[in-house]
Design a protein around this motif. Structure first.
Motif, PDB file in Angstrom:
ATOM      1  N   GLU A  46      -4.269 -25.818 -20.417  1.00  0.00           N
ATOM      2  CA  GLU A  46      -3.985 -24.410 -19.274  1.00  0.00           C
ATOM      3  C   GLU A  46      -2.412 -24.566 -18.957  1.00  0.00           C
ATOM      4  N   LEU A  47      -1.882 -25.915 -19.385  1.00  0.00           N
ATOM      5  CA  LEU A  47      -0.381 -25.866 -18.994  1.00  0.00           C
ATOM      6  C   LEU A  47       0.112 -27.042 -19.850  1.00  0.00           C
ATOM      7  N   VAL A  48       1.398 -27.030 -20.367  1.00  0.00           N
ATOM      8  CA  VAL A  48       2.101 -27.935 -21.203  1.00  0.00           C
ATOM      9  C   VAL A  48       3.381 -28.367 -20.607  1.00  0.00           C
ATOM     10  N   LEU A  49       3.545 -29.643 -20.563  1.00  0.00           N
ATOM     11  CA  LEU A  49       4.837 -30.127 -20.045  1.00  0.00           C
ATOM     12  C   LEU A  49       5.597 -30.756 -21.650  1.00  0.00           C
ATOM     13  N   LEU A  50       6.618 -30.420 -21.791  1.00  0.00           N
ATOM     14  CA  LEU A  50       7.079 -30.457 -22.884  1.00  0.00           C
ATOM     15  C   LEU A  50       8.565 -31.165 -22.964  1.00  0.00           C
ATOM     16  N   ASP A  51       8.873 -32.230 -23.453  1.00  0.00           N
ATOM     17  CA  ASP A  51      10.309 -32.575 -23.970  1.00  0.00           C
ATOM     18  C   ASP A  51      11.099 -31.773 -25.376  1.00  0.00           C
ATOM     19  N   LEU A  52      12.221 -31.753 -25.467  1.00  0.00           N
ATOM     20  CA  LEU A  52      12.953 -31.093 -26.389  1.00  0.00           C
ATOM     21  C   LEU A  52      13.021 -31.751 -27.720  1.00  0.00           C
ATOM     22  N   GLY A  53      13.549 -33.201 -27.204  1.00  0.00           N
ATOM     23  CA  GLY A  53      13.978 -33.982 -28.427  1.00  0.00           C
ATOM     24  C   GLY A  53      13.055 -34.806 -28.734  1.00  0.00           C
ATOM     25  N   MET A  54      12.041 -34.386 -29.645  1.00  0.00           N
ATOM     26  CA  MET A  54      10.958 -35.087 -30.058  1.00  0.00           C
ATOM     27  C   MET A  54      10.948 -35.409 -31.661  1.00  0.00           C
ATOM     28  N   PRO A  55      10.563 -36.165 -32.440  1.00  0.00           N
ATOM     29  CA  PRO A  55      10.400 -36.339 -33.734  1.00  0.00           C
ATOM     30  C   PRO A  55       9.435 -35.359 -34.281  1.00  0.00           C
ATOM     31  N   ARG A  56       9.401 -35.107 -35.593  1.00  0.00           N
ATOM     32  CA  ARG A  56       8.488 -34.350 -36.545  1.00  0.00           C
ATOM     33  C   ARG A  56       8.692 -33.106 -36.120  1.00  0.00           C
ATOM     34  N   LEU A  57       8.494 -32.475 -35.114  1.00  0.00           N
ATOM     35  CA  LEU A  57       8.701 -31.221 -34.539  1.00  0.00           C
ATOM     36  C   LEU A  57       9.452 -31.122 -33.342  1.00  0.00           C
ATOM     37  N   ASP A  58      10.817 -30.326 -33.332  1.00  0.00           N
ATOM     38  CA  ASP A  58      11.315 -30.492 -31.730  1.00  0.00           C
ATOM     39  C   ASP A  58      10.561 -29.722 -30.806  1.00  0.00           C
ATOM     40  N   GLY A  59      11.218 -29.850 -29.543  1.00  0.00           N
ATOM     41  CA  GLY A  59      10.352 -28.950 -28.572  1.00  0.00           C
ATOM     42  C   GLY A  59      10.400 -27.199 -28.688  1.00  0.00           C
ATOM     43  N   VAL A  60      11.426 -26.840 -29.234  1.00  0.00           N
ATOM     44  CA  VAL A  60      11.504 -25.310 -29.380  1.00  0.00           C
ATOM     45  C   VAL A  60      10.464 -24.958 -30.415  1.00  0.00           C
ATOM     46  N   ILE A  74       4.381 -23.042 -20.201  1.00  0.00           N
ATOM     47  CA  ILE A  74       5.092 -24.222 -20.659  1.00  0.00           C
ATOM     48  C   ILE A  74       6.214 -24.415 -19.966  1.00  0.00           C
ATOM     49  N   LEU A  75       6.184 -25.836 -19.475  1.00  0.00           N
ATOM     50  CA  LEU A  75       7.258 -26.337 -18.636  1.00  0.00           C
ATOM     51  C   LEU A  75       8.093 -27.194 -19.429  1.00  0.00           C
ATOM     52  N   VAL A  76       9.307 -26.920 -19.701  1.00  0.00           N
ATOM     53  CA  VAL A  76       9.990 -27.971 -20.401  1.00  0.00           C
ATOM     54  C   VAL A  76      10.582 -29.063 -19.631  1.00  0.00           C
ATOM     55  N   VAL A  77      10.402 -30.434 -19.677  1.00  0.00           N
ATOM     56  CA  VAL A  77      10.897 -31.435 -19.149  1.00  0.00           C
ATOM     57  C   VAL A  77      12.118 -32.189 -20.131  1.00  0.00           C
ATOM     58  N   ASP A  96       9.295 -22.389 -17.600  1.00  0.00           N
ATOM     59  CA  ASP A  96      10.372 -23.179 -16.653  1.00  0.00           C
ATOM     60  C   ASP A  96      10.899 -24.262 -17.355  1.00  0.00           C
ATOM     61  N   TYR A  97      11.701 -24.783 -16.603  1.00  0.00           N
ATOM     62  CA  TYR A  97      12.837 -26.041 -17.293  1.00  0.00           C
ATOM     63  C   TYR A  97      12.976 -26.725 -16.043  1.00  0.00           C
ATOM     64  N   VAL A  98      12.951 -28.071 -16.222  1.00  0.00           N
ATOM     65  CA  VAL A  98      13.224 -29.123 -15.156  1.00  0.00           C
ATOM     66  C   VAL A  98      14.178 -30.298 -16.178  1.00  0.00           C
ATOM     67  N   VAL A  99      15.236 -30.472 -15.537  1.00  0.00           N
ATOM     68  CA  VAL A  99      16.120 -31.536 -15.940  1.00  0.00           C
ATOM     69  C   VAL A  99      15.786 -33.168 -15.628  1.00  0.00           C
ATOM     70  N   LYS A 100      15.937 -33.772 -16.534  1.00  0.00           N
ATOM     71  CA  LYS A 100      15.717 -35.323 -16.404  1.00  0.00           C
ATOM     72  C   LYS A 100      17.126 -35.725 -15.862  1.00  0.00           C
ATOM     73  N   PRO A 101      16.873 -36.700 -15.052  1.00  0.00           N
ATOM     74  CA  PRO A 101      15.831 -37.282 -14.205  1.00  0.00           C
ATOM     75  C   PRO A 101      15.494 -36.284 -12.994  1.00  0.00           C
ATOM     76  N   PHE A 102      14.313 -36.453 -12.970  1.00  0.00           N
ATOM     77  CA  PHE A 102      13.809 -35.397 -11.912  1.00  0.00           C
ATOM     78  C   PHE A 102      12.864 -36.251 -10.939  1.00  0.00           C
ATOM     79  N   SER A 103      12.333 -35.641  -9.507  1.00  0.00           N
ATOM     80  CA  SER A 103      11.801 -36.200  -8.596  1.00  0.00           C
ATOM     81  C   SER A 103      10.289 -35.734  -9.000  1.00  0.00           C
ATOM     82  N   ILE A 104       9.359 -36.518  -8.730  1.00  0.00           N
ATOM     83  CA  ILE A 104       8.115 -36.033  -9.031  1.00  0.00           C
ATOM     84  C   ILE A 104       7.496 -35.038  -8.102  1.00  0.00           C
TER      85      ILE A 104
END
Length: 229
Positions: A46-60, A74-77, A96-104
């Protein structure tokens, strides 16, 4: 609520799984982009939290794959803080987009906002202006031409802008509202984003983009969608 978290940092995955499970969410985790797409297809989160820089397939690429069949938020972290990275992710279909580091606390607030938005959506209207018909539910923009009909392609961000304008047709939609709803409150002053996208929308939707009749600018305030009487 079922949440999929995709990130190649095992420590972050573990921390988010523990935190979100404690908050009552059902959590799935993926360590790379291909696994994220597979889990999303199998479990329909029902919701996806997703990094952009991942192996095999990138976040985009993951966003594009999921958007082929799902409207789940989809919330990019991501650690990528550049405007180009944010625009690319949002254009691909992120909400939406949240930049690391972030507060919980910020992350939980973003999750709550996205789920409220999803649950509280009103029926999607169909609007017509000039020779263009836009159906929000079907995500179609069709232009009537002498030879029949022609489909107009809008990017995911252009769709978000048009949805806000359509749901407030005839009313002023402030720049701050558009920016905060689409790019987040930290970009509420980045008006260059809006000028660029409104220019592109006028080229696609207006009969004369240099003299707009429907996508109107309210100087110093925002924009208004003016429908035919």
């Amino acid at each position: 609520m079922n949440i999929l978290i995709a990130d190649d940092d095992p420590q972050l995955l573990r921390a988010l799984r523990i935190t979100l499970t404690a908050k009552g969410y059902d959590v799935l985790t993926a360590a790379d982009g291909a696994e994220a797409v597979s889990l999303a297809a199998d479990h329909r989160p029902e919701l996806v939290l997703l990094d952009l820089g991942m192996p095999r397939l990138d976040g985009v690429e993951v966003i594009q794959a999921i958007r082929g069949w799902s409207e789940a938020p989809i919330l990019v972290v991501s650690g990528r803080a550049g405007a180009d990275d944010k625009v690319e992710a949002l254009d691909a279909g992120a909400d939406d987009y949240v930049v690391k580091p972030f507060s919980i606390e910020e992350l939980l607030a973003r999750i709550r906002a996205l789920t409220r938005r999803q649950a509280g959506q009103e029926p999607a209207p169909i609007v017509r202006f000039g020779t263009v018909t836009i159906n929000l539910a079907a995500h179609t923009a069709i232009e009537a031409t002498a030879g029949g009909e022609q489909r107009i392609r809008l990017t995911p961000t252009e769709w978000q802008i048009m949805e806000l304008l359509i749901r407030n047709a005839g009313k002023l939609v402030t720049r701050q509202m558009l920016l905060s709803r689409i790019w987040g409150t930290e970009h509420a002053r980045d008006t260059g984003y809006l000028r660029l996208y409104l220019s592109q929308l006028r080229k696609k939707l207006e009969p004369d983009p240099s003299s707009p009749r429907y996508l109107l600018t309210e100087p110093g305030m925002g924009y208004r969608l003016q429908l035919d009487a």
